[in-house]
Design a protein around this motif. Sequence first.
Motif, PDB file in Angstrom:
ATOM      1  N   MET A   1       0.814  -1.218   0.000  1.00 26.47           N
ATOM      2  CA  MET A   1       0.000   0.000   0.000  1.00 26.47           C
ATOM      3  C   MET A   1       0.844   1.262   0.000  1.00 26.47           C
ATOM      4  O   MET A   1       0.303   2.360  -0.120  1.00 26.47           O
ATOM      5  CB  MET A   1      -0.948   0.030   1.189  1.00 26.47           C
ATOM      6  CG  MET A   1      -2.075  -0.992   1.113  1.00 26.47           C
ATOM      7  SD  MET A   1      -3.274  -0.721   2.406  1.00 26.47           S
ATOM      8  CE  MET A   1      -4.391  -2.073   2.079  1.00 26.47           C
ATOM      9  N   LEU A   2       2.150   1.128   0.154  1.00 26.68           N
ATOM     10  CA  LEU A   2       3.049   2.283   0.153  1.00 26.68           C
ATOM     11  C   LEU A   2       4.301   1.909  -0.627  1.00 26.68           C
ATOM     12  O   LEU A   2       4.820   0.796  -0.497  1.00 26.68           O
ATOM     13  CB  LEU A   2       3.388   2.700   1.577  1.00 26.68           C
ATOM     14  CG  LEU A   2       4.156   4.002   1.744  1.00 26.68           C
ATOM     15  CD1 LEU A   2       3.692   4.739   3.010  1.00 26.68           C
ATOM     16  CD2 LEU A   2       5.655   3.764   1.801  1.00 26.68           C
ATOM     17  N   ILE A   3       4.765   2.853  -1.433  1.00 23.42           N
ATOM     18  CA  ILE A   3       5.923   2.595  -2.283  1.00 23.42           C
ATOM     19  C   ILE A   3       6.728   3.884  -2.413  1.00 23.42           C
ATOM     20  O   ILE A   3       6.161   4.993  -2.421  1.00 23.42           O
ATOM     21  CB  ILE A   3       5.447   2.074  -3.673  1.00 23.42           C
ATOM     22  CG1 ILE A   3       6.627   1.614  -4.514  1.00 23.42           C
ATOM     23  CG2 ILE A   3       4.617   3.114  -4.398  1.00 23.42           C
ATOM     24  CD1 ILE A   3       6.195   0.865  -5.774  1.00 23.42           C
ATOM     25  N   TRP A   4       8.050   3.750  -2.503  1.00 24.06           N
ATOM     26  CA  TRP A   4       8.899   4.934  -2.650  1.00 24.06           C
ATOM     27  C   TRP A   4       8.806   5.455  -4.080  1.00 24.06           C
ATOM     28  O   TRP A   4       8.586   4.698  -5.033  1.00 24.06           O
ATOM     29  CB  TRP A   4      10.337   4.608  -2.263  1.00 24.06           C
ATOM     30  CG  TRP A   4      10.441   4.367  -0.787  1.00 24.06           C
ATOM     31  CD1 TRP A   4      10.382   3.171  -0.137  1.00 24.06           C
ATOM     32  CD2 TRP A   4      10.540   5.362   0.229  1.00 24.06           C
ATOM     33  NE1 TRP A   4      10.447   3.350   1.223  1.00 24.06           N
ATOM     34  CE2 TRP A   4      10.552   4.689   1.487  1.00 24.06           C
ATOM     35  CE3 TRP A   4      10.637   6.751   0.218  1.00 24.06           C
ATOM     36  CZ2 TRP A   4      10.641   5.359   2.696  1.00 24.06           C
ATOM     37  CZ3 TRP A   4      10.744   7.421   1.434  1.00 24.06           C
ATOM     38  CH2 TRP A   4      10.745   6.734   2.645  1.00 24.06           C
ATOM     39  N   LEU A   5       8.949   6.763  -4.228  1.00 24.87           N
ATOM     40  CA  LEU A   5       8.688   7.409  -5.509  1.00 24.87           C
ATOM     41  C   LEU A   5       9.534   6.839  -6.638  1.00 24.87           C
ATOM     42  O   LEU A   5       9.043   6.649  -7.753  1.00 24.87           O
ATOM     43  CB  LEU A   5       8.936   8.921  -5.385  1.00 24.87           C
ATOM     44  CG  LEU A   5       8.719   9.740  -6.671  1.00 24.87           C
ATOM     45  CD1 LEU A   5       7.298   9.599  -7.192  1.00 24.87           C
ATOM     46  CD2 LEU A   5       9.042  11.218  -6.409  1.00 24.87           C
ATOM     47  N   GLU A   6      10.782   6.527  -6.381  1.00 23.05           N
ATOM     48  CA  GLU A   6      11.653   6.041  -7.458  1.00 23.05           C
ATOM     49  C   GLU A   6      11.199   4.701  -8.020  1.00 23.05           C
ATOM     50  O   GLU A   6      11.600   4.306  -9.119  1.00 23.05           O
ATOM     51  CB  GLU A   6      13.104   5.951  -6.980  1.00 23.05           C
ATOM     52  CG  GLU A   6      13.326   5.085  -5.763  1.00 23.05           C
ATOM     53  CD  GLU A   6      13.334   5.868  -4.466  1.00 23.05           C
ATOM     54  OE1 GLU A   6      14.005   5.425  -3.514  1.00 23.05           O
ATOM     55  OE2 GLU A   6      12.673   6.938  -4.412  1.00 23.05           O
ATOM     56  N   GLN A   7      10.328   4.000  -7.289  1.00 18.11           N
ATOM     57  CA  GLN A   7       9.814   2.702  -7.740  1.00 18.11           C
ATOM     58  C   GLN A   7       8.370   2.792  -8.236  1.00 18.11           C
ATOM     59  O   GLN A   7       7.807   1.780  -8.668  1.00 18.11           O
ATOM     60  CB  GLN A   7       9.893   1.687  -6.592  1.00 18.11           C
ATOM     61  CG  GLN A   7      11.295   1.492  -6.037  1.00 18.11           C
ATOM     62  CD  GLN A   7      11.296   0.756  -4.714  1.00 18.11           C
ATOM     63  OE1 GLN A   7      10.374   0.866  -3.919  1.00 18.11           O
ATOM     64  NE2 GLN A   7      12.355  -0.018  -4.482  1.00 18.11           N
ATOM     65  N   ALA A   8       7.786   3.966  -8.195  1.00 13.27           N
ATOM     66  CA  ALA A   8       6.345   4.120  -8.426  1.00 13.27           C
ATOM     67  C   ALA A   8       6.036   4.387  -9.900  1.00 13.27           C
ATOM     68  O   ALA A   8       5.550   5.454 -10.261  1.00 13.27           O
ATOM     69  CB  ALA A   8       5.803   5.241  -7.550  1.00 13.27           C
ATOM     70  N   ARG A   9       6.293   3.406 -10.753  1.00  8.88           N
ATOM     71  CA  ARG A   9       6.130   3.609 -12.198  1.00  8.88           C
ATOM     72  C   ARG A   9       4.747   3.216 -12.733  1.00  8.88           C
ATOM     73  O   ARG A   9       4.422   3.516 -13.867  1.00  8.88           O
ATOM     74  CB  ARG A   9       7.200   2.793 -12.946  1.00  8.88           C
ATOM     75  CG  ARG A   9       8.639   3.164 -12.588  1.00  8.88           C
ATOM     76  CD  ARG A   9       8.974   4.578 -12.994  1.00  8.88           C
ATOM     77  NE  ARG A   9      10.328   4.957 -12.667  1.00  8.88           N
ATOM     78  CZ  ARG A   9      11.365   4.831 -13.500  1.00  8.88           C
ATOM     79  NH1 ARG A   9      11.184   4.307 -14.698  1.00  8.88           N
ATOM     80  NH2 ARG A   9      12.569   5.214 -13.127  1.00  8.88           N
ATOM     81  N   ASP A  10       3.945   2.515 -11.937  1.00  5.73           N
ATOM     82  CA  ASP A  10       2.666   1.977 -12.405  1.00  5.73           C
ATOM     83  C   ASP A  10       1.542   2.962 -12.077  1.00  5.73           C
ATOM     84  O   ASP A  10       1.169   3.126 -10.919  1.00  5.73           O
ATOM     85  CB  ASP A  10       2.409   0.625 -11.742  1.00  5.73           C
ATOM     86  CG  ASP A  10       1.157  -0.068 -12.263  1.00  5.73           C
ATOM     87  OD1 ASP A  10       0.378   0.560 -13.015  1.00  5.73           O
ATOM     88  OD2 ASP A  10       0.953  -1.252 -11.916  1.00  5.73           O
TER      89      ASP A  10
END
Length: 265
Positions: A1-10
């Motif tokens: 439910m939480l992801i760091w911005l550099e991994q948030a491609r979807d």
Amino acid sequence: MLIWLEQARDSALVGAKAARLSALAGQFPVPSGFCLTAAAFAQWLAQGKPETIPPNIAALIEQAYQEFAAKLDIAEPRVAVRSSAADEDSHSASSAGQYETYLNVVGISELREAVLRCWRSADTERVRAYRRRGSATPSQHLDEIRMGVLIQQQIAADISVIAFSVNPVSGNRTEGVINAVWGLGQSLADGSVTPDTYIFSKSDLSLLRQDIGAKERMTILKPSGVEEVNVPRVMRRQSVLNADKLNQVAAMVCALEALNGWHVD
């Protein structure tokens, strides 16, 4: 439910705004941060839109904020909390201004409240009216909306710009336009101030026209949150951008257009 911005491609996971900024972060100066995914919003909806964040999500937010503070070496970092819906900021329909952004949020309590307010902004009368008008092609029902929330480091900006890779007034595709104001960008985005306007040639970045706006007000940081104040009179008729800054912004706009393959702002 939480992801760091550099991994948030979807974009289906975190919304269009967060996904696009994630993709740009390696090539352009994008403030760091983390994202709550659409799954967090869906859980909040499924629980009947409670007045507080579900405990499991609140714990994730607190942990991420603490990790973010450690990365920045700041006890309570100032952050911007930004809506990021899947139907927002597309090149065919921006939904600009329909959802909410909260600037200069400080501390975990304020952060939790700002996240709730972003979620609630998906169900305002303004958003419902926008959808009914058919100005875009978003989901029509609240439970179909995929709403992420992007939390980024707050930048204490001395100047802010909104730039267009096509002249939005004339439609001339050989020209770009930059609007600039003193302070944070909120006064510019909400139209409460008349900005400086710079029109440039995309072929060589040369300045074609410059109009100095009144710029009577500007948005500044408070200890928490922001406020709009009077611009000192001596600054009102000064150009916000010098030649070097103008060239930097113009070059970035053209680079973003080339990277995306469509006109950008």
